[in-house]
Design an enzyme around this catalytic site. Sequence first.
Site, PDB file in Angstrom:
ATOM      1  CG  ASP A  93      53.655  34.643  18.411  1.00  0.00           C
ATOM      2  OD1 ASP A  93      52.514  35.119  18.225  1.00  0.00           O
ATOM      3  OD2 ASP A  93      53.930  33.896  19.377  1.00  0.00           O
ATOM      4  CB  SER A 103      81.465  27.341   8.765  1.00  0.00           C
ATOM      5  OG  SER A 103      80.187  26.748   8.844  1.00  0.00           O
ATOM      6  CG  ASP A 150      81.780  24.222  10.868  1.00  0.00           C
ATOM      7  OD1 ASP A 150      80.830  25.040  10.779  1.00  0.00           O
ATOM      8  OD2 ASP A 150      82.496  23.902   9.899  1.00  0.00           O
ATOM      9  CG  ASN A 186      73.808  32.887   6.838  1.00  0.00           C
ATOM     10  OD1 ASN A 186      72.752  32.445   7.292  1.00  0.00           O
ATOM     11  ND2 ASN A 186      74.851  32.126   6.567  1.00  0.00           N
ATOM     12  CG  ASP A 212      54.835  31.461  23.579  1.00  0.00           C
ATOM     13  OD1 ASP A 212      54.882  31.444  22.327  1.00  0.00           O
ATOM     14  OD2 ASP A 212      54.244  32.347  24.201  1.00  0.00           O
ATOM     15  CG  HIS A 231      70.775  30.497   9.455  1.00  0.00           C
ATOM     16  ND1 HIS A 231      70.645  31.395   8.424  1.00  0.00           N
ATOM     17  CD2 HIS A 231      69.504  30.125   9.778  1.00  0.00           C
ATOM     18  CE1 HIS A 231      69.351  31.576   8.150  1.00  0.00           C
ATOM     19  NE2 HIS A 231      68.651  30.825   8.967  1.00  0.00           N
ATOM     20  NE  ARG A 279      66.981  33.513  10.287  1.00  0.00           N
ATOM     21  CZ  ARG A 279      67.223  34.489   9.407  1.00  0.00           C
ATOM     22  NH1 ARG A 279      67.607  35.687   9.844  1.00  0.00           N
ATOM     23  NH2 ARG A 279      67.062  34.287   8.126  1.00  0.00           N
ATOM     24  CG  HIS A 316      59.772  30.641  12.464  1.00  0.00           C
ATOM     25  ND1 HIS A 316      59.556  30.227  11.179  1.00  0.00           N
ATOM     26  CD2 HIS A 316      61.123  30.856  12.557  1.00  0.00           C
ATOM     27  CE1 HIS A 316      60.712  30.155  10.527  1.00  0.00           C
ATOM     28  NE2 HIS A 316      61.667  30.540  11.348  1.00  0.00           N
TER      29      HIS A 316
HETATM   30  C1  HEM Z   1      61.794  25.237   8.813  1.00  0.00           C
HETATM   31  C2  HEM Z   1      62.507  25.965   8.008  1.00  0.00           C
HETATM   32  C3  HEM Z   1      62.818  27.404   8.270  1.00  0.00           C
HETATM   33  C4  HEM Z   1      62.690  28.425   7.401  1.00  0.00           C
HETATM   34  C5  HEM Z   1      62.209  28.314   5.968  1.00  0.00           C
HETATM   35  C6  HEM Z   1      63.060  29.638   8.074  1.00  0.00           C
HETATM   36  C7  HEM Z   1      63.084  30.895   7.509  1.00  0.00           C
HETATM   37  C8  HEM Z   1      63.224  32.065   8.212  1.00  0.00           C
HETATM   38  C9  HEM Z   1      63.127  33.389   7.643  1.00  0.00           C
HETATM   39  C10 HEM Z   1      62.909  33.703   6.184  1.00  0.00           C
HETATM   40  C11 HEM Z   1      63.250  34.272   8.659  1.00  0.00           C
HETATM   41  C12 HEM Z   1      63.135  35.795   8.561  1.00  0.00           C
HETATM   42  C13 HEM Z   1      64.337  36.425   7.901  1.00  0.00           C
HETATM   43  C14 HEM Z   1      64.089  37.890   7.704  1.00  0.00           C
HETATM   44  O1  HEM Z   1      63.306  38.236   6.815  1.00  0.00           O
HETATM   45  O2  HEM Z   1      64.673  38.706   8.437  1.00  0.00           O
HETATM   46  C15 HEM Z   1      63.437  33.529   9.857  1.00  0.00           C
HETATM   47  C16 HEM Z   1      63.599  34.091  11.099  1.00  0.00           C
HETATM   48  C17 HEM Z   1      63.883  33.355  12.236  1.00  0.00           C
HETATM   49  N1  HEM Z   1      64.087  31.997  12.298  1.00  0.00           N
HETATM   50 FE1  HEM Z   1      63.711  30.664  10.839  1.00  0.00          FE
HETATM   51  N2  HEM Z   1      63.422  29.318   9.354  1.00  0.00           N
HETATM   52  C18 HEM Z   1      63.292  27.968   9.515  1.00  0.00           C
HETATM   53  C19 HEM Z   1      63.615  27.247  10.650  1.00  0.00           C
HETATM   54  C20 HEM Z   1      64.124  27.796  11.789  1.00  0.00           C
HETATM   55  C21 HEM Z   1      64.721  27.063  12.871  1.00  0.00           C
HETATM   56  C22 HEM Z   1      64.928  25.546  12.874  1.00  0.00           C
HETATM   57  C23 HEM Z   1      65.072  27.957  13.827  1.00  0.00           C
HETATM   58  C24 HEM Z   1      65.743  27.732  15.149  1.00  0.00           C
HETATM   59  C25 HEM Z   1      65.740  26.608  15.806  1.00  0.00           C
HETATM   60  C26 HEM Z   1      64.671  29.258  13.349  1.00  0.00           C
HETATM   61  C27 HEM Z   1      64.776  30.424  14.046  1.00  0.00           C
HETATM   62  C28 HEM Z   1      64.410  31.673  13.576  1.00  0.00           C
HETATM   63  C29 HEM Z   1      64.369  32.851  14.404  1.00  0.00           C
HETATM   64  C30 HEM Z   1      64.608  32.910  15.894  1.00  0.00           C
HETATM   65  C31 HEM Z   1      64.050  33.911  13.557  1.00  0.00           C
HETATM   66  C32 HEM Z   1      63.946  35.401  13.939  1.00  0.00           C
HETATM   67  C33 HEM Z   1      65.365  35.967  13.906  1.00  0.00           C
HETATM   68  C34 HEM Z   1      65.501  37.420  14.285  1.00  0.00           C
HETATM   69  O3  HEM Z   1      64.557  38.047  14.738  1.00  0.00           O
HETATM   70  O4  HEM Z   1      66.622  37.924  14.130  1.00  0.00           O
HETATM   71  N3  HEM Z   1      64.151  29.134  12.095  1.00  0.00           N
HETATM   72  N4  HEM Z   1      63.441  32.187   9.575  1.00  0.00           N
END
Ligand code: HEM
Length: 355
Positions: A275, A110, A108, A125, A283, A100, A96, A226
């Site tokens: 998941d 940042s 970069d 963040n 996966d 970000h 993630r 996700h």
């Molecule tokens: C498509 C738009 C996306 C939205 C709206 C989004 C939003 C979010 C949100 C709200 C969370 C949970 C934050 C929390 O409540 O702690 C999350 C977790 C996560 N996102 Fe996304 N995300 C998006 C795309 C992505 C992308 C492109 C990636 C990586 C390539 C990604 C990787 C992750 C990962 C791995 C987590 C879990 C992080 C953790 O357990 O610390 N997300 N995302």
Amino acid sequence: MAKLVVLAVLASLISTVSCQSWTWSIYRSWGYPSPTWGTPWTYNSAPATWTTPPPPPSSNGLKVGYYADHNCSNAENIVRAAVEKASAGILAGLIRLAFHDCFVRGCDASVLLEGSDTEKQGFPNLSLRGFGIIDAAKDALEKECPGVVSCADIVSFAARDASYILSYKKINYTVPAGRFDGKVSFANETLGQNLPPPFADLATLKRMFADKGLDPTDMVVLSGAHSIGISHCPSFSDRVNPPASPSPSMDSDLAKKLNQTCDTPNNATTTVPQDSVTPDALDSQYYKNVMSGKVLFTSDAALNSSETLELVKKYAGSDDWNTAFGAAMVKMGYIGVKSSKEGEIRKKCGVINKS
Ligand code: HEM
């Protein structure tokens, strides 16, 4: 400790803030002032106003094996050794972190800069994790080849290595490197125009990814991340109790479970797996979950639409997704890459070098 609790609460609130008034009232009810950033929350309306132009993808001389040509042939091994020490949760955080980083001012680093008003302090963040692994890798690299390996490349390598581990070695791609580190980072750039919110609809997602040079296929493929990690309850509070009734597009068993888990006084600090079927495996289960309504966010559920369903079906349970994910991560890694003229090689990832 008190500070940590406040941070955790803020972290879990980051995604509740929307143009819908009930989310604002929840936000205010926690006693936090309305944000002072200039960009309005206009995700679901007209295209957001850009304070800076979107960074176009650019090759900027990135090269696989860059550090072998720059007197640090051990660079990627050193990063891997640091990443291998991380737990599954931190590994998810590292993937993630790359997203970000790249979506705000390009890839970069940042996102790593410390300060009262840097990206790291931006709402989306506050729940990022994995910074310690990046710092450990940087410290080891500075001992082996000082001033050579950028923090931006460390973030990219670490996301690749985390993907490899969490996918049980199925996601295995090479990372073109040679990025330089940025010198500018603002908290308010994480909001509004750059990082998509969890309540984004399909049109908003497509627009926000297109602004970064990524197409709808990239968006669908990258969303598969996700399938790992966690979310705080407020990030999907628009889909479950309280205050909305369960979303009709959510699987009823999952909705029931989430309502029970999240309908507590400490809702803001409670987390659930993204998941619920294979929580620690990166996966293609995610795509099955999209089809069966077992995803958390509006932005995940949005992929179950006629426009994207063919892709979702294609990747559901298919190993093709592993290769596609690697390719999309590489493409994302080109966003707004800085050259030596625009950036530097930081000595410490959290601070810009003294001039
Ligand atoms: C498509 C738009 C996306 C939205 C709206 C989004 C939003 C979010 C949100 C709200 C969370 C949970 C934050 C929390 O409540 O702690 C999350 C977790 C996560 N996102 Fe996304 N995300 C998006 C795309 C992505 C992308 C492109 C990636 C990586 C390539 C990604 C990787 C992750 C990962 C791995 C987590 C879990 C992080 C953790 O357990 O610390 N997300 N995302």
